[in-house]
Scaffold this motif. Structure first.
Motif, PDB file in Angstrom:
ATOM      1  N   SER A 157      73.735 -13.901 101.077  1.00  0.00           N
ATOM      2  CA  SER A 157      73.432 -12.999 100.333  1.00  0.00           C
ATOM      3  C   SER A 157      72.071 -13.510  99.793  1.00  0.00           C
ATOM      4  N   THR A 158      71.450 -12.608  98.888  1.00  0.00           N
ATOM      5  CA  THR A 158      70.249 -13.106  98.103  1.00  0.00           C
ATOM      6  C   THR A 158      70.586 -13.227  96.332  1.00  0.00           C
ATOM      7  N   LEU A 159      70.069 -14.315  95.923  1.00  0.00           N
ATOM      8  CA  LEU A 159      70.543 -14.453  94.660  1.00  0.00           C
ATOM      9  C   LEU A 159      69.636 -13.719  93.502  1.00  0.00           C
ATOM     10  N   ASP A 160      68.524 -13.020  94.215  1.00  0.00           N
ATOM     11  CA  ASP A 160      67.402 -12.650  93.369  1.00  0.00           C
ATOM     12  C   ASP A 160      67.944 -11.264  92.710  1.00  0.00           C
ATOM     13  N   TYR A 161      69.075 -10.577  92.870  1.00  0.00           N
ATOM     14  CA  TYR A 161      69.522  -9.608  92.331  1.00  0.00           C
ATOM     15  C   TYR A 161      70.325  -9.810  91.011  1.00  0.00           C
ATOM     16  N   TYR A 162      70.499 -11.016  90.657  1.00  0.00           N
ATOM     17  CA  TYR A 162      71.432 -11.551  89.711  1.00  0.00           C
ATOM     18  C   TYR A 162      70.667 -12.535  88.870  1.00  0.00           C
ATOM     19  N   ALA A 163      71.259 -12.598  87.618  1.00  0.00           N
ATOM     20  CA  ALA A 163      71.373 -13.701  86.679  1.00  0.00           C
ATOM     21  C   ALA A 163      72.149 -14.617  87.364  1.00  0.00           C
ATOM     22  N   ILE A 164      71.632 -16.169  86.825  1.00  0.00           N
ATOM     23  CA  ILE A 164      72.555 -16.917  87.369  1.00  0.00           C
ATOM     24  C   ILE A 164      72.979 -18.093  86.342  1.00  0.00           C
ATOM     25  N   GLY A 165      74.113 -18.225  85.961  1.00  0.00           N
ATOM     26  CA  GLY A 165      74.539 -19.256  84.980  1.00  0.00           C
ATOM     27  C   GLY A 165      74.929 -20.315  85.442  1.00  0.00           C
ATOM     28  N   TRP A 166      74.679 -21.632  84.738  1.00  0.00           N
ATOM     29  CA  TRP A 166      75.619 -22.669  85.023  1.00  0.00           C
ATOM     30  C   TRP A 166      76.451 -23.167  83.991  1.00  0.00           C
ATOM     31  N   PHE A 167      77.632 -23.817  84.543  1.00  0.00           N
ATOM     32  CA  PHE A 167      78.836 -23.934  83.610  1.00  0.00           C
ATOM     33  C   PHE A 167      79.288 -25.312  84.049  1.00  0.00           C
ATOM     34  N   ARG A 168      80.193 -25.812  83.004  1.00  0.00           N
ATOM     35  CA  ARG A 168      80.633 -27.056  83.444  1.00  0.00           C
ATOM     36  C   ARG A 168      82.145 -27.095  82.900  1.00  0.00           C
ATOM     37  N   GLN A 169      83.063 -28.039  83.510  1.00  0.00           N
ATOM     38  CA  GLN A 169      84.352 -28.244  83.042  1.00  0.00           C
ATOM     39  C   GLN A 169      84.347 -29.758  83.029  1.00  0.00           C
ATOM     40  N   ALA A 170      84.600 -30.158  81.711  1.00  0.00           N
ATOM     41  CA  ALA A 170      85.139 -31.711  81.626  1.00  0.00           C
ATOM     42  C   ALA A 170      86.672 -31.855  81.712  1.00  0.00           C
ATOM     43  N   PRO A 171      87.072 -33.183  81.855  1.00  0.00           N
ATOM     44  CA  PRO A 171      88.331 -33.199  82.069  1.00  0.00           C
ATOM     45  C   PRO A 171      89.114 -32.755  80.879  1.00  0.00           C
ATOM     46  N   GLY A 172      90.399 -32.098  81.028  1.00  0.00           N
ATOM     47  CA  GLY A 172      90.948 -31.715  79.785  1.00  0.00           C
ATOM     48  C   GLY A 172      90.397 -30.682  78.808  1.00  0.00           C
ATOM     49  N   LYS A 173      89.362 -29.999  79.273  1.00  0.00           N
ATOM     50  CA  LYS A 173      88.560 -29.165  78.452  1.00  0.00           C
ATOM     51  C   LYS A 173      88.294 -27.837  79.300  1.00  0.00           C
ATOM     52  N   GLU A 174      88.061 -26.773  78.370  1.00  0.00           N
ATOM     53  CA  GLU A 174      87.813 -25.530  79.050  1.00  0.00           C
ATOM     54  C   GLU A 174      86.402 -25.376  79.753  1.00  0.00           C
ATOM     55  N   ARG A 175      86.576 -24.612  80.776  1.00  0.00           N
ATOM     56  CA  ARG A 175      84.927 -24.494  81.207  1.00  0.00           C
ATOM     57  C   ARG A 175      84.011 -23.748  80.423  1.00  0.00           C
ATOM     58  N   GLU A 176      82.847 -24.237  80.180  1.00  0.00           N
ATOM     59  CA  GLU A 176      81.686 -23.905  79.028  1.00  0.00           C
ATOM     60  C   GLU A 176      80.530 -23.514  79.884  1.00  0.00           C
ATOM     61  N   GLY A 177      79.741 -22.471  79.407  1.00  0.00           N
ATOM     62  CA  GLY A 177      78.521 -22.089  79.808  1.00  0.00           C
ATOM     63  C   GLY A 177      77.411 -23.120  79.159  1.00  0.00           C
ATOM     64  N   ILE A 178      76.382 -23.481  80.045  1.00  0.00           N
ATOM     65  CA  ILE A 178      75.581 -24.345  79.353  1.00  0.00           C
ATOM     66  C   ILE A 178      74.051 -23.696  79.662  1.00  0.00           C
ATOM     67  N   SER A 179      73.980 -22.647  80.607  1.00  0.00           N
ATOM     68  CA  SER A 179      72.436 -22.436  80.720  1.00  0.00           C
ATOM     69  C   SER A 179      72.600 -21.018  81.558  1.00  0.00           C
ATOM     70  N   CYS A 180      71.407 -20.387  81.476  1.00  0.00           N
ATOM     71  CA  CYS A 180      71.341 -19.029  82.218  1.00  0.00           C
ATOM     72  C   CYS A 180      70.100 -18.683  82.415  1.00  0.00           C
ATOM     73  N   ILE A 181      69.803 -17.930  83.665  1.00  0.00           N
ATOM     74  CA  ILE A 181      68.320 -17.720  83.856  1.00  0.00           C
ATOM     75  C   ILE A 181      68.380 -16.081  84.292  1.00  0.00           C
ATOM     76  N   THR A 182      67.549 -15.432  83.685  1.00  0.00           N
ATOM     77  CA  THR A 182      67.436 -13.799  84.529  1.00  0.00           C
ATOM     78  C   THR A 182      67.042 -13.801  85.875  1.00  0.00           C
ATOM     79  N   ARG A 183      67.083 -12.568  86.237  1.00  0.00           N
ATOM     80  CA  ARG A 183      66.722 -12.454  87.794  1.00  0.00           C
ATOM     81  C   ARG A 183      65.405 -12.930  87.826  1.00  0.00           C
ATOM     82  N   SER A 184      64.619 -12.470  86.971  1.00  0.00           N
ATOM     83  CA  SER A 184      63.085 -12.873  87.533  1.00  0.00           C
ATOM     84  C   SER A 184      62.721 -14.233  86.914  1.00  0.00           C
ATOM     85  N   GLY A 185      63.635 -14.689  86.104  1.00  0.00           N
ATOM     86  CA  GLY A 185      63.311 -16.237  85.791  1.00  0.00           C
ATOM     87  C   GLY A 185      62.561 -16.064  84.409  1.00  0.00           C
TER      88      GLY A 185
END
Length: 120
Positions: free
Chosen positions: A27-55
């Motif tokens: 599929s193609t990514l350019d239809y979507y915003a893309i977020g980066w998340f991370r999960q450290a040991p023993g912690k909940e997943r957290e959002g750390i960054s996001c970029i809109t469709r156009s950037g």
């Protein structure tokens, strides 16, 4: 179905850098915003960054602001997360997610993620 594949993680010393990539299969990514998340040991997943469709708009969690940069190359169907000045507390599994808009619902399941370990 859209599937995302993260890559670029590894072991790095404090103060070092890594560039993570998020690529799409079937599929193609350019239809979507893309977020980066991370999960450290023993912690909940957290959002750390996001970029809109156009950037044109990016956002960052306070913990990563000024050190991480999100970007996208729609021609290559890839989103990047440049991580500089890494700290031990950045150690986590990093995931990317396709969303209808930043902070919006996801449009595909989580991928495998890529492990980032910051240690001397």
């Amino acid at each position: 179905q859209l599937q995302l594949v993260e890559s670029g993680g590894g072991l790095v010393q404090p103060g070092g850098s890594l560039r993570l990539s998020c690529a799409a299969s079937a599929s193609t990514l350019d239809y979507y915003a893309i977020g980066w998340f991370r999960q450290a040991p023993g912690k909940e997943r957290e959002g750390i960054s996001c970029i809109t469709r156009s950037g044109g708009i990016t956002n960052y969690a306070d913990s990563t602001k000024g050190r991480f940069t999100i970007s996208r190359d729609n021609a290559k169907n890839t989103v990047y997360l440049q991580m500089n000045s890494l700290k031990p507390e950045d150690t986590a599994i990093y995931y990317c997610a396709a969303q209808y808009y930043c902070s919006g619902p996801m449009v595909a399941p989580w991928g495998q993620g890529t492990q980032v370990t910051v240690s001397s």
